[in-house]
Each structure stands twice: as C-alpha cells, then as structure tokens.
Design an enzyme around this catalytic site. Structure first.
Site, PDB file in Angstrom:
ATOM      1  CG  HIS A  22      -0.443  -0.165   2.269  1.00  0.00           C
ATOM      2  ND1 HIS A  22       0.094  -1.148   3.218  1.00  0.00           N
ATOM      3  CD2 HIS A  22      -0.672   0.914   3.522  1.00  0.00           C
ATOM      4  CE1 HIS A  22       0.731  -1.318   4.068  1.00  0.00           C
ATOM      5  NE2 HIS A  22       0.439   0.619   4.895  1.00  0.00           N
TER       6      HIS A  22
ATOM      7  CG  HIS B  60       5.046   5.692   5.544  1.00  0.00           C
ATOM      8  ND1 HIS B  60       5.511   6.586   6.454  1.00  0.00           N
ATOM      9  CD2 HIS B  60       3.714   5.800   5.085  1.00  0.00           C
ATOM     10  CE1 HIS B  60       3.615   6.787   7.168  1.00  0.00           C
ATOM     11  NE2 HIS B  60       2.375   7.042   5.949  1.00  0.00           N
TER      12      HIS B  60
ATOM     13  CG  HIS C 225       0.275   8.515   2.404  1.00  0.00           C
ATOM     14  ND1 HIS C 225      -0.706   6.877   1.928  1.00  0.00           N
ATOM     15  CD2 HIS C 225       1.005   8.709   3.614  1.00  0.00           C
ATOM     16  CE1 HIS C 225      -0.213   7.033   3.712  1.00  0.00           C
ATOM     17  NE2 HIS C 225       0.779   7.454   4.061  1.00  0.00           N
TER      18      HIS C 225
ATOM     19  CG  HIS D 113       2.863  11.005   6.407  1.00  0.00           C
ATOM     20  ND1 HIS D 113       1.738   9.717   6.368  1.00  0.00           N
ATOM     21  CD2 HIS D 113       2.329  11.810   6.010  1.00  0.00           C
ATOM     22  CE1 HIS D 113       0.890  10.680   6.662  1.00  0.00           C
ATOM     23  NE2 HIS D 113       1.185  11.678   5.777  1.00  0.00           N
TER      24      HIS D 113
END
Length: 281
Positions: free
Chosen positions: A103, A129, A131, A148
């Site tokens: 994900h 990570h 997004h 993040h």
C-alpha cells in the site's frame, strides 16, 4: 477563527495547549498494518476506506474515532501562535532498508537515525513513507505527494512530520533512492540501500501546523502528534510515478479521505505573526 493572543496571556494559553495535546496523546500499542491484503484504498469496495473500521474489531477507531487523520488545514479554523518554537530535528545518517508494503513504499532506518524534540519529549525517527496524492489538504487544496516521517518516544507515543509536495524540481532524497524504488516494482519486497541521511529530507521554512490526530492507515489509532510543514516542497513527476508504479494497483493512489475535525484545535506556528494593524518587520 484565527486568534490574536496578547502577550500577557500567551504563555498561559500555550501551557494549556501543550497540556491538552500531551494529555490526550497516549502510548500507541497498535502500529500501522504491514500486510496490504488487509485493506485497500478503493472507494466503495469491501476493504475500502469506508469499511476499514468494520474489518477488524481492533480497527474500530477508523470508523468511531473522534481524532482521525488526515484533515483539511483550513485557515479560518487555525489558531496562529508564536511560541511553539522551531521544530528541533537532530537527525544523523544510518543504515536503512527500502520496503514495498503493497500500500506504500517505506524507508526504514535500522539503526539510530536521530530524533525530534516536542515539548521536552524526544521522539526517535523510525521510518519514512509516501502517499500520493497528499492526505492532508490546505484550504481544500490537495498536493501531488506527502511524506510522513514517523517518530516514536520511549513510552511509545508517536509523532509524525508531514511534508507535502507539488510537481516541480526533483526531490533530492528521492533522487538518491529512485533506482532502488523502481527495483521494487516487481516481486521484490525490500532492498537494502545502505546509509541514508534523513537530513536530506528537505523541509524549508519554519512555519508548521500542529494538531492531535491518528494513524492514517488501519488500525487508525489515535493520539498521534502531527506536525505538518507549511511550506510546499517540489518533486518531479517521474519520482511520483516511480512511487506509484512500485506499489500494487489498488494503492497507486494511496491517500485516505479527509476526516471530520470535530472541534479539534489546529495551531500554526508562525514566529513573525503580529496582530492585525501591526507590522511584521
């Protein structure tokens, strides 16, 4: 509404601010779910964001929580304060591993990569990570990417620094990692990348938002101290594409929908802020 805090009351108000954030923050025993098969980002699907809170009992916060993230950082809801202090980052190079969690793509430091300090508490840097598009928005505006940086204190409290990016010049850290990220697009799940310096995560500017929220993936545990950088950085379109192509199809867009603010306090640290009518010089 933006509050203009007078000098006599500012220290007391900020003391209450810090007390509120730290009293409601709590040790977080449930970390982010690593197995991407457990959930997805497809709206309306059986494992989509609207259903996360129903998939497992321990994920109930995803549906019932009052302090969920991400949120829209709307100007009229922000209280501008001057005494939160500059973000204290004491990072250092350390060996790291790049992981494809299905994900998202995560950079995990294996040793001591340094820490940040919030209100006298030290939070050690554990991982970074990405997004895409951004999870948080500013005045309804969504950006092309959000990083993040996840930190954990000795008593298992979590503090996350969020950095948002628009398409433009390449990001220096992603330039270092881009080849390794592309290598994860197949069946490979992780890649040792050697020593990575977290100081190469460029933040720029000193203004930031601060609020109390949650993890943005299941189990959506609350009590996370969020610090969102006010300055929008840049990333190349090719770098965003590399991150999207490396993860599985359903997570090419891996941003959780915005969550209700529920009367939470949102602060903007701005050291040069002055009440209306006064000069910023």
């Amino acid at each position: 509404m933006v509050m203009n805090l007078s000098r006599p009351t500012l220290p007391f108000v900020l003391l209450l601010t810090f007390a509120s954030i730290f009293l409601h923050s709590k040790p977080i025993l449930a970390q982010e779910v690593e197995d991407q098969k457990e959930f997805n980002y497809i709206s309306g699907s059986e494992k989509g964001p609207e259903r996360w809170g129903e998939l497992h009992e321990e994920w109930a916060d995803c549906k019932k929580g009052d302090l969920q993230s991400p949120i829209d950082l709307l100007n009229k809801r922000v209280e501008v304060v001057t005494n939160l202090g500059k973000l204290k980052r004491s990072y250092k190079p350390s060996n790291a591993t790049l992981k494809n969690r299905g994900h998202d793509i995560m950079l995990q430091w294996n040793g001591d990569a340094g820490s940040i300090e919030i209100n006298g508490t030290e939070f050690e840097l554990r991982q970074l990570h990405w997004h895409s598009p951004s999870e948080h928005t500013i005045n309804g505006n969504r950006f092309d990417l959000e990083a993040h940086l996840v930190h954990v204190s000795a008593d298992n409290r979590i503090a996350v620094i969020g950095v948002m990016y628009d398409i433009g010049r390449s990001d220096s850290l992603l330039s270092e990692l881009e080849e390794k990220i592309r290598s994860l697009a197949g069946n490979k799940t992780q890649e040792n990348v050697g020593v990575v310096d977290p100081r190469h995560v460029k933040i720029g500017g000193i203004k930031y938002y601060r609020y109390l929220g949650s993890l943005t993936t299941p189990p959506c545990t609350e009590g996370v101290i969020w610090t969102i950088n006010r300055k929008i950085m840049t990333v190349s379109r090719e770098q965003v594409t590399a991150l999207r192509e490396a993860v599985h199809d359903h997570a090419e867009k891996n941003a959780r929908p915005l969550q209700p603010i529920n009367h939470r306090k949102i602060y903007l640290f701005s050291p040069r802020h002055r009440p209306q009518g006064q000069s910023n010089n």
